[in-house]
Design an enzyme around this catalytic site. Structure first.
Site, mmCIF file in Angstrom:
data_model
loop_
_atom_site.group_PDB
_atom_site.id
_atom_site.type_symbol
_atom_site.label_atom_id
_atom_site.label_comp_id
_atom_site.label_asym_id
_atom_site.label_seq_id
_atom_site.Cartn_x
_atom_site.Cartn_y
_atom_site.Cartn_z
ATOM 1 N N GLY A 124 84.026 6.268 46.126
ATOM 2 C CA GLY A 124 85.447 5.939 46.201
ATOM 3 C C GLY A 124 85.991 5.515 44.858
ATOM 4 N N CYS A 125 87.011 4.686 44.866
ATOM 5 C CA CYS A 125 87.664 4.231 43.629
ATOM 6 C C CYS A 125 86.683 3.466 42.756
ATOM 7 C CB CYS A 125 88.857 3.340 43.979
ATOM 8 S SG CYS A 125 89.629 2.583 42.531
#
Length: 218
Positions: free
Chosen positions: A51-52
């Site tokens: 993810g981020c």
């Protein structure tokens, strides 16, 4: 006759869609021989996408034995990726982190535990609100021993959850360091809405699961 033509059109649509998803350049990355990064001043390096990278950076920086975490891009086939290009989903890369750690304090196997324990392991192509191939979960291995660790832990987690674990397993090739403004993002921007509403809650959920691995408790 109309139904027959409609069926043909539907079949062609899905066939074309499937062909578009098959990318020889990406497959070459997946099939490549892993590159092993040598120790430097006794420190090893490991690479993860989950993810981020703002979120993942904060998680690993809280772990004992981790000296530094760098945000960047990995897993793709495009040279010199940028944040803007990565966000188009056309580079093959995912937002990733380079974890620089002391293997005498924390092992690669424990870093993999941190990886799976700090995400939604069944979410495909993203984490939380961040969706797209650039946010997909990937664990990178540098040798056969690391690959076996990853495979065993992924299989055990899948069995425990009775679900498919989304993380892909790639041979490590190259890590591209992200732009300066992405580094230490949570530390430098604690009031940012994303940090407050996504990154910090994710970090706190991880801390609750692994208190024994936290720098603040050691």
């Amino acid at each position: 006759m109309e139904r027959f033509l409609l069926a043909i059109i539907i079949c062609l649509f899905f066939s074309c869609k499937h062909e578009a998803q098959v990318n020889p350049k990406q497959q070459a990355v997946i099939n490549a021989e892993p590159i092993e990064v040598p120790l430097e001043n006794g420190l090893a390096r490991a690479y993860f996408a989950s993810g981020c990278f703002w979120c993942v950076e904060a998680v690993y920086e809280s772990v004992i034995g981790v000296e530094e975490v760098i945000n960047g891009y990995a897993g793709g086939y495009t040279n010199n990726p940028t944040y803007e290009l990565s966000n188009t989903g056309t580079t093959g890369h995912a937002e990733a982190v380079e974890v620089i750690y002391n293997p005498n304090i924390i092992s690669f196997a424990q870093l993999v535990d941190v990886y799976f324990g700090s995400q939604n392991p069944t979410q495909v192509n993203g984490q939380g609100p961040d969706k797209g191939s650039q946010y997909r979960s990937i664990i990178f291995y540098q040798n056969e021993a690391q690959k076996q660790i990853i495979l065993e832990k992924k299989a055990a987690l899948s069995k425990k959850l009775n679900a498919t674990v989304a993380a892909e397993i790639y041979p490590f090739q190259k890590f591209w360091v992200a732009e300066d403004y992405h580094q230490d993002y949570e530390k430098l921007h604690p009031g940012h809405p994303y940090i407050m509403n996504v990154s910090i809650p994710r970090l706190n959920r991880f801390k609750a699961k692994f208190p024994e691995l936290l720098k603040e408790n050691n």
